[in-house]
Write a protein that holds these residues in place. Structure first.
Motif, short mmCIF file in Angstrom:
data_model
loop_
_atom_site.label_atom_id
_atom_site.label_comp_id
_atom_site.label_asym_id
_atom_site.label_seq_id
_atom_site.Cartn_x
_atom_site.Cartn_y
_atom_site.Cartn_z
N THR A 1 0.85 -1.20 0.00
CA THR A 1 0.00 0.00 0.00
C THR A 1 0.88 1.25 0.00
O THR A 1 2.01 1.22 0.45
N GLY A 2 0.33 2.31 -0.50
CA GLY A 2 1.02 3.59 -0.42
C GLY A 2 1.97 3.81 -1.55
O GLY A 2 2.49 2.87 -2.15
N LYS A 3 2.21 5.08 -1.83
CA LYS A 3 3.14 5.43 -2.90
C LYS A 3 4.47 5.79 -2.27
O LYS A 3 4.80 6.97 -2.10
N ASN A 4 5.21 4.77 -1.87
CA ASN A 4 6.53 5.02 -1.30
C ASN A 4 7.51 3.93 -1.72
O ASN A 4 7.15 2.76 -1.84
N VAL A 5 8.73 4.33 -1.93
CA VAL A 5 9.72 3.39 -2.47
C VAL A 5 11.13 3.86 -2.09
O VAL A 5 11.36 5.06 -1.91
N THR A 6 12.01 2.86 -1.95
CA THR A 6 13.43 3.16 -1.77
C THR A 6 14.17 2.80 -3.06
O THR A 6 13.91 1.75 -3.64
N VAL A 7 15.06 3.65 -3.48
CA VAL A 7 15.91 3.35 -4.65
C VAL A 7 17.36 3.33 -4.17
O VAL A 7 17.86 4.32 -3.63
N ILE A 8 18.01 2.17 -4.35
CA ILE A 8 19.42 2.04 -3.99
C ILE A 8 20.22 1.89 -5.28
O ILE A 8 19.94 0.99 -6.09
N GLY A 9 21.20 2.74 -5.47
CA GLY A 9 21.99 2.74 -6.70
C GLY A 9 21.56 3.92 -7.55
O GLY A 9 20.46 3.93 -8.11
N LEU A 10 22.41 4.92 -7.62
CA LEU A 10 22.04 6.16 -8.34
C LEU A 10 23.00 6.45 -9.48
O LEU A 10 23.52 7.55 -9.62
N GLY A 11 23.27 5.40 -10.28
CA GLY A 11 23.93 5.64 -11.57
C GLY A 11 22.90 6.32 -12.48
O GLY A 11 21.81 6.69 -12.02
N PRO A 12 23.21 6.47 -13.77
CA PRO A 12 22.25 7.10 -14.68
C PRO A 12 20.85 6.46 -14.60
O PRO A 12 19.84 7.16 -14.63
N MET A 13 20.82 5.13 -14.47
CA MET A 13 19.52 4.44 -14.45
C MET A 13 18.78 4.68 -13.13
O MET A 13 17.59 5.01 -13.13
N GLY A 14 19.46 4.49 -12.01
CA GLY A 14 18.80 4.70 -10.71
C GLY A 14 18.34 6.14 -10.53
O GLY A 14 17.27 6.39 -9.96
N GLN A 15 19.13 7.07 -11.04
CA GLN A 15 18.73 8.49 -10.98
C GLN A 15 17.42 8.70 -11.74
O GLN A 15 16.51 9.37 -11.26
N ALA A 16 17.37 8.13 -12.94
CA ALA A 16 16.15 8.29 -13.77
C ALA A 16 14.95 7.65 -13.07
O ALA A 16 13.83 8.18 -13.11
N MET A 17 15.19 6.53 -12.40
CA MET A 17 14.08 5.84 -11.71
C MET A 17 13.59 6.66 -10.52
O MET A 17 12.38 6.84 -10.33
N ALA A 18 14.53 7.16 -9.72
CA ALA A 18 14.13 7.96 -8.56
C ALA A 18 13.36 9.20 -9.02
O ALA A 18 12.35 9.58 -8.43
N ARG A 19 13.83 9.78 -10.12
CA ARG A 19 13.16 10.99 -10.65
C ARG A 19 11.73 10.65 -11.13
O ARG A 19 10.80 11.39 -10.89
N ALA A 20 11.59 9.50 -11.77
CA ALA A 20 10.26 9.10 -12.25
C ALA A 20 9.31 8.92 -11.07
O ALA A 20 8.13 9.31 -11.14
N TYR A 21 9.81 8.34 -9.97
CA TYR A 21 8.95 8.17 -8.79
C TYR A 21 8.58 9.53 -8.19
O TYR A 21 7.44 9.75 -7.79
N LEU A 22 9.54 10.43 -8.13
CA LEU A 22 9.23 11.77 -7.60
C LEU A 22 8.17 12.45 -8.48
O LEU A 22 7.20 13.02 -7.97
N ASN A 23 8.34 12.33 -9.79
CA ASN A 23 7.37 12.94 -10.72
C ASN A 23 5.98 12.34 -10.55
O ASN A 23 4.98 13.00 -10.80
N ALA A 24 5.95 11.06 -10.13
CA ALA A 24 4.65 10.38 -9.96
C ALA A 24 4.09 10.60 -8.56
O ALA A 24 3.10 9.98 -8.18
N GLY A 25 4.74 11.45 -7.78
CA GLY A 25 4.21 11.79 -6.45
C GLY A 25 4.55 10.79 -5.36
O GLY A 25 3.92 10.79 -4.30
N TYR A 26 5.56 9.96 -5.60
CA TYR A 26 5.97 8.98 -4.57
C TYR A 26 6.83 9.65 -3.50
O TYR A 26 7.52 10.64 -3.77
N ASP A 27 6.75 9.06 -2.32
CA ASP A 27 7.66 9.39 -1.23
C ASP A 27 8.91 8.53 -1.50
O ASP A 27 8.85 7.30 -1.44
N VAL A 28 10.03 9.15 -1.83
CA VAL A 28 11.20 8.40 -2.32
C VAL A 28 12.38 8.55 -1.36
O VAL A 28 12.80 9.66 -1.03
#
Ligand code: NDP
Length: 288
Positions: A2-29
């Protein structure tokens, strides 16, 4: 889940893009990266930087991993007590071998976590945009529970329960991708050496690389073991690649790539497949 929250571990080009997509979608990241400064831009956009791996893992039930390889995963996850993994769903979007994906799933299961293996079929700029897809495999319940969160990143192609399956599909495809692209780059060296720019050749390259017709023709024949040389033959391919090799040599371009292809084709001839279709090489490859 439940809930829009996620942890992203690994912030290479791909992890950065993923974390940004979650932020854009209103997730608590929540994010964590070995080189902490890579989190700075994301924190400015609203992400929380965890102080350590344990805090990153315990912040959210869904943890996305985007790392160079699984060695990096073990190096990171063993920094936290095993209890921090209990109850987590680890969406492991790190590309790796099927064998290592299965081992990692078992290692995580021993610690009470569930791995969903992912093979991402998109470059970082495609993350969070329509038209991209990711292979997934692992426990169906865990995948279904995480599906809406995973679909923030790309479309999902769930392949089955075997945690190695997504990695296997990924490696089969990426093998074609790299060999095809290296072929393209070699040909562009040949073009350039002869005064033809890559842009000038682009319409021809697009046509040369449009393999769809061949794949649709070959696939059922490969499955049926039907390698009749009624359309093309290995012997013709040998002659054709010899011409490519000599053209490269005459142009002063490195000829190792056509030489390697020629070596494989001549292996097919030595195996008695000269009059068969190129698809006979499937059997030659499997024998070796
Ligand atoms: P990178 O290799 O650039 O980044 C990987 C991350 O792994 C970084 O955060 C890096 O940390 C971390 N890392 C590497 N080794 C270690 C270690 N020993 N300990 C701790 N952390 C480590 O990869 P990408 O971001 O480009 O890609 C991530 C995954 O996505 C890969 O598996 C890749 O194959 C896959 N992928 C990538 C695509 C792309 O176009 N980039 C396309 C499709 C899939 P640090 O910042 O500290 O170095």
């Amino acid at each position: 889940m439940t809930g829009k929250n996620v942890t992203v571990i690994g912030l290479g080009p791909m992890g950065q893009a993923m974390a940004r997509a979650y932020l854009n979608a209103g997730y608590d990241v929540t994010v964590w990266n070995r080189t902490a400064s890579r989190a700075d831009d994301l924190v400015a956009l609203g992400a929380k930087a965890a102080d350590n791996v344990e805090a990153a893992l315990t912040a959210n039930e869904l943890v996305v991993l985007s790392l160079t390889d699984y060695a990096a995963m073990y190096s990171i996850l063993t920094q936290a007590p095993a209890s921090a993994l209990a109850g987590r769903t680890i969406a492991n979007l790190t590309s790796e071998t099927p064998k290592n994906a299965r081992e990692a799933a078992a290692w995580l299961a021993d610690r009470g976590a569930t791995q969903i293996t992912g093979g991402v079929l998109s470059p970082p700029p495609g993350i969070g945009r329509p038209g991209m897809s990711t292979y997934y495999s692992g426990p169906r319940d865990a995948f279904e529970a995480a599906r809406s969160a995973l679909e923030v990143l790309t479309g999902t192609d769930y392949l089955g329960e075997d945690p190695g399956l997504a990695a296997l599909y990924y490696q089969i495809g990426i093998g074609m991708f790299w060999t095809g692209l290296v072929g393209y780059v070699h040909s562009m060296a040949l073009a350039q050496a002869n005064g033809i720019s890559a842009t000038r050749f682009l319409p021809n390259a697009l046509s040369n690389m449009s393999f769809g017709y061949f794949l649709e023709f070959y696939a059922p024949r490969i499955d049926a073991g039907d390698h009749r040389g009624d359309v093309e033959r290995v012997s013709m391919a040998v002659a054709s690649v010899e011409h490519v090799l000599r053209t490269a040599e005459d142009s002063g371009v490195d000829s190792r790539l056509p030489a390697a292809v020629l070596d494989i084709l001549r292996g097919g001839v030595r195996d008695g497949r000269a009059a068969d279709s190129l698809t006979a090489l499937v059997e030659v490859f499997r024998k070796s």
